[in-house]
Design a protein around this motif. Structure first.
Motif, mmCIF file in Angstrom:
data_model
loop_
_atom_site.group_PDB
_atom_site.id
_atom_site.type_symbol
_atom_site.label_atom_id
_atom_site.label_comp_id
_atom_site.label_asym_id
_atom_site.label_seq_id
_atom_site.Cartn_x
_atom_site.Cartn_y
_atom_site.Cartn_z
ATOM 1 N N GLY A 161 0.835 -0.819 -0.023
ATOM 2 C CA GLY A 161 0.141 0.116 -0.159
ATOM 3 C C GLY A 161 0.509 1.275 -0.115
ATOM 4 N N LYS A 162 0.958 1.925 0.881
ATOM 5 C CA LYS A 162 1.027 3.397 0.938
ATOM 6 C C LYS A 162 2.369 3.326 1.082
ATOM 7 N N GLN A 163 2.545 1.937 2.627
ATOM 8 C CA GLN A 163 3.971 2.703 2.353
ATOM 9 C C GLN A 163 4.996 1.890 1.748
ATOM 10 N N LYS A 164 4.259 0.747 0.602
ATOM 11 C CA LYS A 164 5.313 0.662 -0.374
ATOM 12 C C LYS A 164 5.512 2.485 -1.352
ATOM 13 N N MET A 165 4.650 2.521 -1.908
ATOM 14 C CA MET A 165 4.971 4.422 -2.468
ATOM 15 C C MET A 165 5.460 4.978 -1.484
ATOM 16 N N TYR A 166 5.742 5.270 -0.565
ATOM 17 C CA TYR A 166 6.244 6.033 0.537
ATOM 18 C C TYR A 166 7.688 5.697 0.363
ATOM 19 N N SER A 167 7.783 4.285 0.183
ATOM 20 C CA SER A 167 9.275 4.171 0.144
ATOM 21 C C SER A 167 9.877 3.952 -1.326
ATOM 22 N N SER A 168 8.809 3.993 -1.729
ATOM 23 C CA SER A 168 9.235 3.931 -3.276
ATOM 24 C C SER A 168 10.234 5.481 -3.829
ATOM 25 N N ARG A 169 9.147 6.711 -3.168
ATOM 26 C CA ARG A 169 9.627 7.665 -3.667
ATOM 27 C C ARG A 169 10.633 8.523 -2.383
ATOM 28 N N GLY A 170 11.090 7.889 -1.216
ATOM 29 C CA GLY A 170 12.128 8.361 -0.874
ATOM 30 C C GLY A 170 13.337 7.420 -1.220
ATOM 31 N N GLY A 171 12.854 6.473 -2.272
ATOM 32 C CA GLY A 171 13.772 5.738 -3.081
ATOM 33 C C GLY A 171 14.452 6.859 -3.644
ATOM 34 N N GLY A 172 13.205 7.431 -4.535
ATOM 35 C CA GLY A 172 14.092 8.355 -5.805
ATOM 36 C C GLY A 172 14.323 9.937 -5.960
ATOM 37 N N VAL A 173 14.371 9.880 -3.879
ATOM 38 C CA VAL A 173 14.654 11.267 -4.089
ATOM 39 C C VAL A 173 16.341 11.421 -2.451
ATOM 40 N N LEU A 174 16.628 9.893 -2.280
ATOM 41 C CA LEU A 174 17.826 9.850 -2.520
ATOM 42 C C LEU A 174 18.470 9.266 -2.832
ATOM 43 N N PHE A 175 17.868 8.749 -4.130
ATOM 44 C CA PHE A 175 18.903 8.731 -5.544
ATOM 45 C C PHE A 175 19.419 10.260 -5.961
ATOM 46 N N PHE A 176 18.313 10.708 -6.098
ATOM 47 C CA PHE A 176 18.737 12.078 -6.558
ATOM 48 C C PHE A 176 19.411 12.880 -6.046
ATOM 49 N N THR A 177 19.497 13.054 -4.477
ATOM 50 C CA THR A 177 20.653 13.688 -3.596
ATOM 51 C C THR A 177 22.082 13.134 -3.959
ATOM 52 N N ALA A 178 21.986 11.551 -4.527
ATOM 53 C CA ALA A 178 23.558 11.145 -4.750
ATOM 54 C C ALA A 178 23.662 11.301 -5.771
ATOM 55 N N SER A 179 22.794 11.252 -6.604
ATOM 56 C CA SER A 179 23.671 12.109 -8.252
ATOM 57 C C SER A 179 23.782 13.199 -8.207
ATOM 58 N N ILE A 180 22.683 14.113 -7.741
ATOM 59 C CA ILE A 180 23.286 15.394 -7.682
ATOM 60 C C ILE A 180 24.788 15.513 -7.159
ATOM 61 N N LEU A 181 25.357 14.881 -6.031
ATOM 62 C CA LEU A 181 26.331 14.969 -5.164
ATOM 63 C C LEU A 181 27.323 14.655 -5.837
ATOM 64 N N THR A 182 27.320 13.434 -6.509
ATOM 65 C CA THR A 182 28.422 12.657 -7.201
ATOM 66 C C THR A 182 28.442 13.410 -8.430
ATOM 67 N N LEU A 183 27.696 14.295 -9.274
ATOM 68 C CA LEU A 183 28.166 15.111 -10.137
ATOM 69 C C LEU A 183 28.479 16.400 -10.486
ATOM 70 N N GLY A 184 27.898 16.723 -9.336
ATOM 71 C CA GLY A 184 28.899 17.808 -8.523
ATOM 72 C C GLY A 184 30.293 17.670 -8.432
ATOM 73 N N ALA A 185 31.023 16.770 -7.381
ATOM 74 C CA ALA A 185 31.826 16.657 -6.434
ATOM 75 C C ALA A 185 32.997 16.103 -8.610
ATOM 76 N N VAL A 186 32.514 15.414 -8.896
ATOM 77 C CA VAL A 186 33.007 14.683 -10.152
ATOM 78 C C VAL A 186 33.838 16.163 -11.604
ATOM 79 N N SER A 187 32.574 17.081 -11.615
ATOM 80 C CA SER A 187 32.418 18.337 -12.084
ATOM 81 C C SER A 187 33.330 19.311 -11.387
ATOM 82 N N TRP A 188 33.018 19.929 -10.186
ATOM 83 C CA TRP A 188 33.925 20.439 -9.453
ATOM 84 C C TRP A 188 36.125 19.815 -9.395
ATOM 85 N N TYR A 189 35.943 18.604 -9.382
ATOM 86 C CA TYR A 189 37.521 18.225 -9.474
ATOM 87 C C TYR A 189 37.324 18.376 -10.946
ATOM 88 N N ALA A 190 37.119 18.083 -11.548
ATOM 89 C CA ALA A 190 36.978 18.495 -13.698
ATOM 90 C C ALA A 190 37.700 20.012 -13.952
#
Length: 214
Positions: free
Chosen positions: A110-139
């Motif tokens: 139910g909603k727990q599954k939906m919230y888990s999925s959306r929470g995972g998406g937010v965490l992964f969005f954060t991870a991707s932005i941090l990775t993009l920022g780190a490698v671009s800064w280093y470059a």
């Protein structure tokens, strides 16, 4: 929608592997055999976030951990390290949460599954932005150092290593996967309640009984 979420999760898996590779890789920058001084063109040198190595003899490398305390390192390097470590944690957590949100995983519903999925998406969005920022800064630092090295004719001139390219690819895949994982379950709001069949009995004439499942 289930297929969409599965594709997003698969992209997140690939991106997580790329992010973890970047964190541990020694090839964030490598010396340019063309731009370096002639006497050093046979020498291999490369650096990562945690280790730098040099080889005067093919196959034999001398490595160190920058020979400095954390306080003695450049602030940009410490910041890039922190960003990549946080990105790795967010990617791992987002991957677990995203997998729990898949329809084929029945640990939650139910909603727990939906919230888990959306929470995972937010965490992964954060991870991707941090990775993009780190490698671009280093470059950007490598590019600036390359220009300075060519002007003053230093012994070694460095260029982008494979970790930077993998980091850019991983962050791009991670952003796409995060969007899919976050929004593919947007229509699952009504799945919170589980409707079990209920049996009702109605009595008609002559004592007959009819059973209906709703």
């Amino acid at each position: 929608m289930a297929k969409c979420g599965a594709i997003g999760t698969a992209l997140c898996v690939v991106a997580t592997v790329g992010i973890l590779y970047c964190v541990s890789s020694r090839y964030w920058k490598i010396n340019s055999q063309v731009a370096s001084q002639q006497v050093n063109r046979g020498v291999a040198s490369y650096e990562g976030l945690w280790v730098r190595c040099m080889s005067y003899i093919p196959g034999v490398f001398q490595c160190d951990r920058f020979d400095n305390s954390y306080l003695g390192l450049e602030a940009s390097l410490n910041a890039q390290r922190a960003m990549m470590v946080i990105a790795s944690i967010c990617a791992a957590g987002g991957l677990v949460a995203g997998c729990l949100g898949l329809d084929c995983i029945h640990a939650i519903r139910g909603k727990q599954k939906m919230y888990s999925s959306r929470g995972g998406g937010v965490l992964f969005f954060t991870a991707s932005i941090l990775t993009l920022g780190a490698v671009s800064w280093y470059a950007a630092d490598v590019y600036r150092e390359f220009d300075i090295d060519e002007q003053i004719g230093t012994s070694f001139s460095y260029q982008f290593g494979t970790a930077l390219f993998i980091g850019w690819i991983a962050s791009g895949l991670g952003l796409i996967g995060a969007v899919l994982v976050t929004f593919c379950n947007a229509d699952d709001d009504d799945d919170d309640e589980y409707y079990a069949p209920r049996k009702t009995e109605a009595y008609g004439g002559h004592g007959s009984r009819a059973t209906e499942y709703i």
